[in-house]
Design an enzyme around this catalytic site. Sequence first.
Site, PDB file in Angstrom:
ATOM      1  N   TYR A   1       0.819  -1.220   0.000  1.00  0.00           N
ATOM      2  CA  TYR A   1       0.000   0.000   0.000  1.00  0.00           C
ATOM      3  C   TYR A   1       0.846   1.261   0.000  1.00  0.00           C
ATOM      4  O   TYR A   1       0.482   2.273  -0.602  1.00  0.00           O
ATOM      5  CB  TYR A   1      -0.984  -0.026   1.178  1.00  0.00           C
TER       6      TYR A   1
ATOM      7  N   VAL B   1      -9.161   5.330  -4.589  1.00  0.00           N
ATOM      8  CA  VAL B   1      -8.595   5.744  -3.289  1.00  0.00           C
ATOM      9  C   VAL B   1      -7.382   6.660  -3.493  1.00  0.00           C
ATOM     10  O   VAL B   1      -6.651   6.934  -2.553  1.00  0.00           O
ATOM     11  CB  VAL B   1      -8.193   4.489  -2.480  1.00  0.00           C
ATOM     12  N   ASP B   2      -7.193   7.148  -4.752  1.00  0.00           N
ATOM     13  CA  ASP B   2      -5.960   7.871  -5.100  1.00  0.00           C
ATOM     14  C   ASP B   2      -6.053   9.381  -4.890  1.00  0.00           C
ATOM     15  O   ASP B   2      -5.041  10.077  -5.011  1.00  0.00           O
ATOM     16  CB  ASP B   2      -5.567   7.563  -6.563  1.00  0.00           C
TER      17      ASP B   2
ATOM     18  N   HIS C   1     -14.544   3.852  -1.029  1.00  0.00           N
ATOM     19  CA  HIS C   1     -13.570   2.869  -0.529  1.00  0.00           C
ATOM     20  C   HIS C   1     -12.413   3.516   0.213  1.00  0.00           C
ATOM     21  O   HIS C   1     -11.367   2.899   0.372  1.00  0.00           O
ATOM     22  CB  HIS C   1     -13.030   2.027  -1.696  1.00  0.00           C
TER      23      HIS C   1
ATOM     24  N   THR D   1     -15.113   1.505 -14.564  1.00  0.00           N
ATOM     25  CA  THR D   1     -15.196   0.465 -13.538  1.00  0.00           C
ATOM     26  C   THR D   1     -15.643  -0.840 -14.180  1.00  0.00           C
ATOM     27  O   THR D   1     -16.482  -0.859 -15.078  1.00  0.00           O
ATOM     28  CB  THR D   1     -16.152   0.848 -12.388  1.00  0.00           C
ATOM     29  N   SER D   2     -15.070  -1.936 -13.665  1.00  0.00           N
ATOM     30  CA  SER D   2     -15.432  -3.252 -14.210  1.00  0.00           C
ATOM     31  C   SER D   2     -16.778  -3.711 -13.654  1.00  0.00           C
ATOM     32  O   SER D   2     -17.314  -4.733 -14.054  1.00  0.00           O
ATOM     33  CB  SER D   2     -14.342  -4.268 -13.856  1.00  0.00           C
TER      34      SER D   2
ATOM     35  N   ASN E   1     -16.277   3.417 -20.998  1.00  0.00           N
ATOM     36  CA  ASN E   1     -15.291   2.396 -20.697  1.00  0.00           C
ATOM     37  C   ASN E   1     -14.616   1.981 -21.997  1.00  0.00           C
ATOM     38  O   ASN E   1     -15.139   2.245 -23.070  1.00  0.00           O
ATOM     39  CB  ASN E   1     -15.991   1.190 -20.036  1.00  0.00           C
ATOM     40  N   VAL E   2     -13.461   1.322 -21.863  1.00  0.00           N
ATOM     41  CA  VAL E   2     -12.801   0.819 -23.086  1.00  0.00           C
ATOM     42  C   VAL E   2     -13.275  -0.592 -23.393  1.00  0.00           C
ATOM     43  O   VAL E   2     -12.923  -1.166 -24.427  1.00  0.00           O
ATOM     44  CB  VAL E   2     -11.254   0.838 -22.938  1.00  0.00           C
ATOM     45  N   GLU E   3     -14.090  -1.156 -22.467  1.00  0.00           N
ATOM     46  CA  GLU E   3     -14.628  -2.509 -22.712  1.00  0.00           C
ATOM     47  C   GLU E   3     -16.102  -2.496 -22.333  1.00  0.00           C
ATOM     48  O   GLU E   3     -16.603  -1.554 -21.712  1.00  0.00           O
ATOM     49  CB  GLU E   3     -13.903  -3.538 -21.833  1.00  0.00           C
TER      50      GLU E   3
HETATM   51  C1  BV8 Z   1     -18.926  -5.002   1.834  1.00  0.00           C
HETATM   52  C2  BV8 Z   1     -10.016  -0.521  -1.665  1.00  0.00           C
HETATM   53  C3  BV8 Z   1     -20.357  -5.577   3.627  1.00  0.00           C
HETATM   54  C4  BV8 Z   1      -8.731  -1.161  -1.288  1.00  0.00           C
HETATM   55  C5  BV8 Z   1     -11.490  -2.117  -2.782  1.00  0.00           C
HETATM   56  C6  BV8 Z   1     -22.628  -8.284  -2.537  1.00  0.00           C
HETATM   57  C7  BV8 Z   1     -22.912  -7.295  -1.612  1.00  0.00           C
HETATM   58  C8  BV8 Z   1     -21.970  -6.863  -0.710  1.00  0.00           C
HETATM   59  C9  BV8 Z   1     -20.681  -7.412  -0.729  1.00  0.00           C
HETATM   60  C10 BV8 Z   1     -20.383  -8.393  -1.639  1.00  0.00           C
HETATM   61  C11 BV8 Z   1     -21.359  -8.833  -2.539  1.00  0.00           C
HETATM   62  N1  BV8 Z   1     -20.781  -9.803  -3.295  1.00  0.00           N
HETATM   63  C12 BV8 Z   1     -19.482  -9.959  -2.929  1.00  0.00           C
HETATM   64  C13 BV8 Z   1     -19.228  -9.138  -1.917  1.00  0.00           C
HETATM   65  C14 BV8 Z   1     -17.955  -9.042  -1.215  1.00  0.00           C
HETATM   66  C15 BV8 Z   1     -17.010  -8.005  -1.848  1.00  0.00           C
HETATM   67  C16 BV8 Z   1     -17.018  -8.024  -3.357  1.00  0.00           C
HETATM   68  O1  BV8 Z   1     -17.686  -7.212  -3.993  1.00  0.00           O
HETATM   69  N2  BV8 Z   1     -16.257  -8.942  -3.948  1.00  0.00           N
HETATM   70  C17 BV8 Z   1     -16.163  -8.997  -5.401  1.00  0.00           C
HETATM   71  C18 BV8 Z   1     -14.719  -9.183  -5.818  1.00  0.00           C
HETATM   72  C19 BV8 Z   1     -17.067 -10.130  -5.857  1.00  0.00           C
HETATM   73  N3  BV8 Z   1     -17.358  -6.673  -1.375  1.00  0.00           N
HETATM   74  C20 BV8 Z   1     -16.870  -6.255  -0.209  1.00  0.00           C
HETATM   75  O2  BV8 Z   1     -16.210  -6.950   0.543  1.00  0.00           O
HETATM   76  C21 BV8 Z   1     -17.203  -4.819   0.177  1.00  0.00           C
HETATM   77  N4  BV8 Z   1     -17.642  -4.786   1.533  1.00  0.00           N
HETATM   78  O3  BV8 Z   1     -19.746  -5.282   1.020  1.00  0.00           O
HETATM   79  O4  BV8 Z   1     -19.220  -4.877   3.187  1.00  0.00           O
HETATM   80  C22 BV8 Z   1     -19.793  -6.841   4.195  1.00  0.00           C
HETATM   81  C23 BV8 Z   1     -19.166  -6.764   5.425  1.00  0.00           C
HETATM   82  C24 BV8 Z   1     -18.666  -7.944   5.994  1.00  0.00           C
HETATM   83  C25 BV8 Z   1     -18.796  -9.181   5.314  1.00  0.00           C
HETATM   84  C26 BV8 Z   1     -19.400  -9.211   4.039  1.00  0.00           C
HETATM   85  C27 BV8 Z   1     -19.890  -8.036   3.472  1.00  0.00           C
HETATM   86  C28 BV8 Z   1     -15.944  -3.965   0.106  1.00  0.00           C
HETATM   87  C29 BV8 Z   1     -15.540  -3.743  -1.320  1.00  0.00           C
HETATM   88  C30 BV8 Z   1     -14.394  -2.734  -1.382  1.00  0.00           C
HETATM   89  C31 BV8 Z   1     -13.086  -3.457  -1.489  1.00  0.00           C
HETATM   90  N5  BV8 Z   1     -12.010  -2.484  -1.654  1.00  0.00           N
HETATM   91  N6  BV8 Z   1     -10.542  -1.183  -2.839  1.00  0.00           N
HETATM   92  C32 BV8 Z   1      -7.716  -1.009  -2.379  1.00  0.00           C
HETATM   93  O5  BV8 Z   1      -7.820  -0.081  -3.198  1.00  0.00           O
HETATM   94  O6  BV8 Z   1      -6.777  -1.817  -2.398  1.00  0.00           O
HETATM   95  S1  BV8 Z   1     -12.073  -2.790  -4.204  1.00  0.00           S
HETATM   96  C33 BV8 Z   1     -11.152  -2.352  -5.559  1.00  0.00           C
HETATM   97  O7  BV8 Z   1     -11.979  -2.729  -6.648  1.00  0.00           O
HETATM   98  C34 BV8 Z   1     -10.933  -0.865  -5.777  1.00  0.00           C
HETATM   99  O8  BV8 Z   1     -11.586  -0.031  -4.834  1.00  0.00           O
HETATM  100  C35 BV8 Z   1     -11.549  -0.628  -7.117  1.00  0.00           C
HETATM  101  O9  BV8 Z   1     -11.958   0.644  -7.312  1.00  0.00           O
HETATM  102  C36 BV8 Z   1     -12.667  -1.574  -7.025  1.00  0.00           C
HETATM  103  C37 BV8 Z   1     -13.441  -1.864  -8.239  1.00  0.00           C
HETATM  104  O10 BV8 Z   1     -12.536  -2.084  -9.289  1.00  0.00           O
HETATM  105  P1  BV8 Z   1     -12.590  -1.045 -10.499  1.00  0.00           P
HETATM  106  O11 BV8 Z   1     -12.454   0.321  -9.931  1.00  0.00           O
HETATM  107  O12 BV8 Z   1     -13.787  -1.334 -11.294  1.00  0.00           O
HETATM  108  O13 BV8 Z   1     -11.254  -1.352 -11.248  1.00  0.00           O
HETATM  109  P2  BV8 Z   1     -10.975  -2.555 -12.258  1.00  0.00           P
HETATM  110  O14 BV8 Z   1      -9.507  -2.637 -12.452  1.00  0.00           O
HETATM  111  O15 BV8 Z   1     -11.738  -3.762 -11.807  1.00  0.00           O
HETATM  112  O16 BV8 Z   1     -11.659  -2.084 -13.619  1.00  0.00           O
HETATM  113  C38 BV8 Z   1     -11.130  -0.989 -14.328  1.00  0.00           C
HETATM  114  C39 BV8 Z   1     -12.095  -0.702 -15.458  1.00  0.00           C
HETATM  115  O17 BV8 Z   1     -11.645   0.458 -16.152  1.00  0.00           O
HETATM  116  C40 BV8 Z   1     -12.167  -1.825 -16.483  1.00  0.00           C
HETATM  117  O18 BV8 Z   1     -13.516  -2.041 -16.837  1.00  0.00           O
HETATM  118  C41 BV8 Z   1     -11.394  -1.264 -17.685  1.00  0.00           C
HETATM  119  O19 BV8 Z   1     -11.916  -1.729 -18.913  1.00  0.00           O
HETATM  120  C42 BV8 Z   1     -11.655   0.200 -17.539  1.00  0.00           C
HETATM  121  N7  BV8 Z   1     -10.643   1.078 -18.137  1.00  0.00           N
HETATM  122  C43 BV8 Z   1      -9.311   0.861 -18.241  1.00  0.00           C
HETATM  123  N8  BV8 Z   1      -8.728   1.936 -18.820  1.00  0.00           N
HETATM  124  C44 BV8 Z   1      -9.721   2.844 -19.060  1.00  0.00           C
HETATM  125  C45 BV8 Z   1     -10.937   2.296 -18.628  1.00  0.00           C
HETATM  126  N9  BV8 Z   1     -12.110   2.957 -18.727  1.00  0.00           N
HETATM  127  C46 BV8 Z   1     -12.086   4.188 -19.283  1.00  0.00           C
HETATM  128  N10 BV8 Z   1     -10.952   4.777 -19.716  1.00  0.00           N
HETATM  129  C47 BV8 Z   1      -9.764   4.144 -19.619  1.00  0.00           C
HETATM  130  N11 BV8 Z   1      -8.647   4.753 -20.065  1.00  0.00           N
END
Ligand code: BV8
Length: 255
Positions: free
Chosen positions: A66, A106-107, A122, A191-192, A216-218
């Site tokens: 981090y 978070v940036d 987040h 966001t994905s 998004n790009v996808e």
């Molecule tokens: C919670 C901080 C209650 C740390 C992060 C249903 C309901 C509730 C919870 C869940 C649920 N199902 C599953 C869960 C659990 C979990 C979850 O969602 N898991 C997923 C993986 C299935 N959720 C949680 O745990 C959340 N907590 O719900 O609390 C609870 C309490 C106790 C017990 C159970 C539940 C907490 C979630 C937050 C986690 N923290 N980050 C850190 O930064 O390290 S998540 C992390 O992913 C980042 O915050 C990030 O922002 C986030 C999402 O990712 P994206 O931002 O979308 O980034 P990604 O790389 O995936 O995608 C990028 C996109 O950009 C792509 O689509 C790409 O094509 C596009 N792109 C690329 N270049 C460009 C572009 N677009 C435009 N222009 C470009 N140039």
Amino acid sequence: MVDFDEVATALRRASGVVVLTGAGVSVESGLRPFRGPGGWWKGHDPARLATPEAFAADPALVSEWYDARRLVALAAEPNAAHEAIAELERRVLHGGGRFALLTQNVDGLHQRAGSERVVELHGNLTVWRDHRSGRRVTPDPTPFAAYPVPGPDGGWLRPDVVWFGESLPREALAATEAALAWCDLLLVVGTSAVVYPAAALVGHAAWAGAVTVEVNVEVTPAEVDHRLTGPAGVVLPRLVRAVVSRARRPASRRG
Ligand code: BV8
């Protein structure tokens, strides 16, 4: 470019604009996303690092990872996408509308680009807290001397971010719920749409009658009315220029 014109018209008419951003909006600032090509997760297993269990098991590894991300974020500059979103906020508010930016990032780059109505779903990587007392500190923009880092109250310092399995901050959830109540256009950028509960916001907005647009790009699993494909740093400035340059129509009054 039918979609683009429709979106520009809808954006000009909207009286309550909400923007939801993810890591993709910071890619053009040189910050790696979490998933996909070059994603952070490629480098590390999320289950290993972005959880309280990982921190408890290996606080040195997690805090070093981090801290590296914190310094990259501090050295980065906002890009045209961040600036376009800040400009959109000013235009909507100046026109008597309402605006909220819900970011999963978070940036801190949105705030550095001038966005003010920011809800950090987040948390923020540039602020750390004692993992026992919760007391927050803002470390100097230099690497910590060693890992893990002793906190002010006897715990280890951890980033003030939401880890998997941790609840989102109550005030962020409250602000999100309030914004979705008046949202008539949701712009989902970079966001994905796989992390919850943030990913569920798209369906909530659509259910409440808002026009939903993805930049998004996808194509992601998000079910939206319009998709504008391309880098956010290219699409968003064009979109904001299109909204500003045409004759402004009085913002529609909703309800
Ligand atoms: C919670 C901080 C209650 C740390 C992060 C249903 C309901 C509730 C919870 C869940 C649920 N199902 C599953 C869960 C659990 C979990 C979850 O969602 N898991 C997923 C993986 C299935 N959720 C949680 O745990 C959340 N907590 O719900 O609390 C609870 C309490 C106790 C017990 C159970 C539940 C907490 C979630 C937050 C986690 N923290 N980050 C850190 O930064 O390290 S998540 C992390 O992913 C980042 O915050 C990030 O922002 C986030 C999402 O990712 P994206 O931002 O979308 O980034 P990604 O790389 O995936 O995608 C990028 C996109 O950009 C792509 O689509 C790409 O094509 C596009 N792109 C690329 N270049 C460009 C572009 N677009 C435009 N222009 C470009 N140039």
